[in-house]
Design a protein around this motif. Structure first.
Motif, PDB file in Angstrom:
ATOM      1  N   PRO A 210      10.285  44.396  41.373  1.00  0.00           N
ATOM      2  CA  PRO A 210       8.937  43.397  42.427  1.00  0.00           C
ATOM      3  C   PRO A 210       8.336  42.642  41.852  1.00  0.00           C
ATOM      4  N   SER A 211       8.108  41.741  42.614  1.00  0.00           N
ATOM      5  CA  SER A 211       8.007  40.318  42.859  1.00  0.00           C
ATOM      6  C   SER A 211       6.802  39.642  42.070  1.00  0.00           C
ATOM      7  N   GLY A 212       7.759  38.989  41.743  1.00  0.00           N
ATOM      8  CA  GLY A 212       6.731  38.489  40.210  1.00  0.00           C
ATOM      9  C   GLY A 212       7.229  38.946  38.452  1.00  0.00           C
ATOM     10  N   GLY A 213       8.541  40.251  38.981  1.00  0.00           N
ATOM     11  CA  GLY A 213       8.773  40.416  38.048  1.00  0.00           C
ATOM     12  C   GLY A 213       9.769  39.895  37.017  1.00  0.00           C
ATOM     13  N   GLY A 214      10.285  39.869  35.713  1.00  0.00           N
ATOM     14  CA  GLY A 214      11.376  38.977  35.294  1.00  0.00           C
ATOM     15  C   GLY A 214      12.629  39.395  34.455  1.00  0.00           C
ATOM     16  N   SER A 215      12.301  39.425  32.915  1.00  0.00           N
ATOM     17  CA  SER A 215      13.553  39.132  32.079  1.00  0.00           C
ATOM     18  C   SER A 215      13.404  41.371  31.556  1.00  0.00           C
ATOM     19  N   GLY A 216      12.182  41.344  31.450  1.00  0.00           N
ATOM     20  CA  GLY A 216      11.809  42.514  31.307  1.00  0.00           C
ATOM     21  C   GLY A 216      12.120  44.077  32.473  1.00  0.00           C
ATOM     22  N   GLU A 217      11.921  43.505  33.010  1.00  0.00           N
ATOM     23  CA  GLU A 217      11.895  44.407  34.216  1.00  0.00           C
ATOM     24  C   GLU A 217      13.656  44.146  34.575  1.00  0.00           C
ATOM     25  N   PHE A 218      13.999  43.377  34.766  1.00  0.00           N
ATOM     26  CA  PHE A 218      15.708  43.174  35.152  1.00  0.00           C
ATOM     27  C   PHE A 218      16.149  43.861  34.040  1.00  0.00           C
ATOM     28  N   ARG A 219      16.412  43.498  32.431  1.00  0.00           N
ATOM     29  CA  ARG A 219      16.913  44.103  31.491  1.00  0.00           C
ATOM     30  C   ARG A 219      16.753  46.117  32.239  1.00  0.00           C
ATOM     31  N   ALA A 220      15.381  46.201  31.616  1.00  0.00           N
ATOM     32  CA  ALA A 220      14.906  47.778  31.684  1.00  0.00           C
ATOM     33  C   ALA A 220      16.439  48.453  33.000  1.00  0.00           C
ATOM     34  N   ALA A 221      16.825  47.673  34.241  1.00  0.00           N
ATOM     35  CA  ALA A 221      16.737  47.995  35.179  1.00  0.00           C
ATOM     36  C   ALA A 221      18.195  48.624  35.221  1.00  0.00           C
ATOM     37  N   TYR A 222      19.026  47.632  34.621  1.00  0.00           N
ATOM     38  CA  TYR A 222      20.168  47.714  33.955  1.00  0.00           C
ATOM     39  C   TYR A 222      20.492  48.781  32.839  1.00  0.00           C
ATOM     40  N   ARG A 223      19.566  48.582  32.012  1.00  0.00           N
ATOM     41  CA  ARG A 223      19.755  49.287  30.776  1.00  0.00           C
ATOM     42  C   ARG A 223      19.542  50.682  31.073  1.00  0.00           C
ATOM     43  N   GLU A 224      18.831  51.255  32.293  1.00  0.00           N
ATOM     44  CA  GLU A 224      18.124  53.027  32.083  1.00  0.00           C
ATOM     45  C   GLU A 224      19.175  53.167  33.024  1.00  0.00           C
ATOM     46  N   ARG A 225      19.538  52.530  34.643  1.00  0.00           N
ATOM     47  CA  ARG A 225      20.416  53.109  35.612  1.00  0.00           C
ATOM     48  C   ARG A 225      21.650  52.376  36.030  1.00  0.00           C
ATOM     49  N   VAL A 226      21.644  50.545  35.750  1.00  0.00           N
ATOM     50  CA  VAL A 226      22.660  50.045  36.575  1.00  0.00           C
ATOM     51  C   VAL A 226      24.017  50.214  35.121  1.00  0.00           C
ATOM     52  N   LEU A 227      23.999  50.220  34.445  1.00  0.00           N
ATOM     53  CA  LEU A 227      25.098  50.423  33.404  1.00  0.00           C
ATOM     54  C   LEU A 227      24.957  51.967  33.142  1.00  0.00           C
ATOM     55  N   PRO A 228      24.257  52.727  32.463  1.00  0.00           N
ATOM     56  CA  PRO A 228      25.277  53.963  32.365  1.00  0.00           C
ATOM     57  C   PRO A 228      25.567  54.482  33.532  1.00  0.00           C
TER      58      PRO A 228
END
Length: 307
Positions: A210-228
């Motif tokens: 989402p616009s305005g998102g930052g480190s938390g949203e970015f890292r969660a996207a990788y931990r929860e979906r991209v990296l798996p």
């Protein structure tokens, strides 16, 4: 040192015109950032030109011919669309950009280097199989991925953390199960693609932020979906479309990452490459339009590739 840097002076000569955000100053900032003492041991390699045969692994012959034929001469320039401009040096720059990625593939597969960073422009990830757009003429990472497959690999992955969705890369690989394409990007934002429901043949992973998102949203996207997803796919070679315009200082978007986020995600990708791909990563510069953010972020990214 197990990292090589691929670049070419032609990539500095590509000039979309005064005031255009995709300016030669971007690459100058990147190259200046990599003169720091900690990067002194990097092998620096002059990028060759991609061949038409290599380009046509990812692009239609008609598109390749159109870009060659459109190249202006003298002091002229050609506007392909509202954002995408060719100057007399643009064709050679685009050939060197794609050639850099192909040369990097050859070198990592031959174990001359484990990892590579291609400091090149114009960027590539918006160029579809048949269309130049979004500052991009040829899709360098897509060309390199198909080159790797043609060299005998069976599975390659592309991770794209540019703030804009790589619609061109998705277009090229949407039906190719040998390639996993994973993108984090701001939405809504140009080019308007990259919804989570766009999954290809199960090989497309889109994580809009989402616009305005930052480190938390970015890292969660990788931990929860991209990296798996990457771990399950087990790529034999990992490509990175390394755009740094999700940085909080970037003028063209509205995410709030910083250099530490790029260091973090690169360390995660290195760990995956070490597990599945003999450590092999080929990263190529995409966007990033704050010179301060570019310097900081490229240093963080390349330092993590070295470590």
């Amino acid at each position: 040192m197990h990292l090589a840097l691929y670049t070419h002076a032609s990539c500095l000569a590509h000039d979309p015109g005064a005031g255009h955000p995709e300016s030669p100053a971007r690459l100058r900032a990147v190259l200046e950032a990599l003169t720091h003492d900690r990067f002194a041991g990097i092998d620096r390699i002059e990028a060759p030109r991609a061949t038409r045969t290599q380009l046509e692994l990812a692009h239609s012959p008609g598109h390749v011919a159109q870009i060659f034929d459109a190249a202006p001469a003298g002091d002229a320039s050609l506007r392909i669309d509202a954002d995408t401009v060719m100057s007399p040096d643009s064709l050679d720059a685009a050939l060197r950009a794609a050639g850099a990625v192909c040369a990097a593939v050859d070198d990592v597969l031959a174990a001359r280097h484990r990892r590579a960073f291609c400091a090149v422009r114009p960027p590539g990830h918006h160029a579809t199989a048949a269309q130049a757009m979004g500052f991009c003429l040829f899709n360098s990472v897509a060309v390199g991925a198909r080159h790797a497959l043609a060299s005998g690999l069976q599975r390659v992955a592309i991770v794209d953390f540019d703030v804009h969705h790589g619609n061109g890369t998705q277009d090229i690989f949407v039906s190719d199960p040998r390639v996993l394409y994973a993108s984090t990007h701001e939405m809504p934002l140009y080019p308007g693609t990259g919804l989570r429901r766009e999954t290809g043949v199960g090989n497309i992973i889109n994580e809009p932020l989402p616009s305005g998102g930052g480190s938390g949203e970015f890292r969660a996207a990788y931990r929860e979906r991209v990296l798996p997803a990457l771990d399950a796919f087990a790529p034999q070679l990992l490509f990175v479309s390394a755009g740094f315009d999700a940085h909080r200082l970037d003028p063209l978007a509205n995410l709030n990452l910083d250099a530490e986020d790029y260091a973090w995600v690169t360390h995660e990708l290195v760990a995956l490459a070490d597990k599945h791909a003999q450590g092999r990563i080929v990263s190529s510069l995409e966007g990033g339009y704050s010179l301060t953010a570019l310097r900081q972020s490229v240093q963080a990214h390349v330092a993590a590739l070295i470590e």
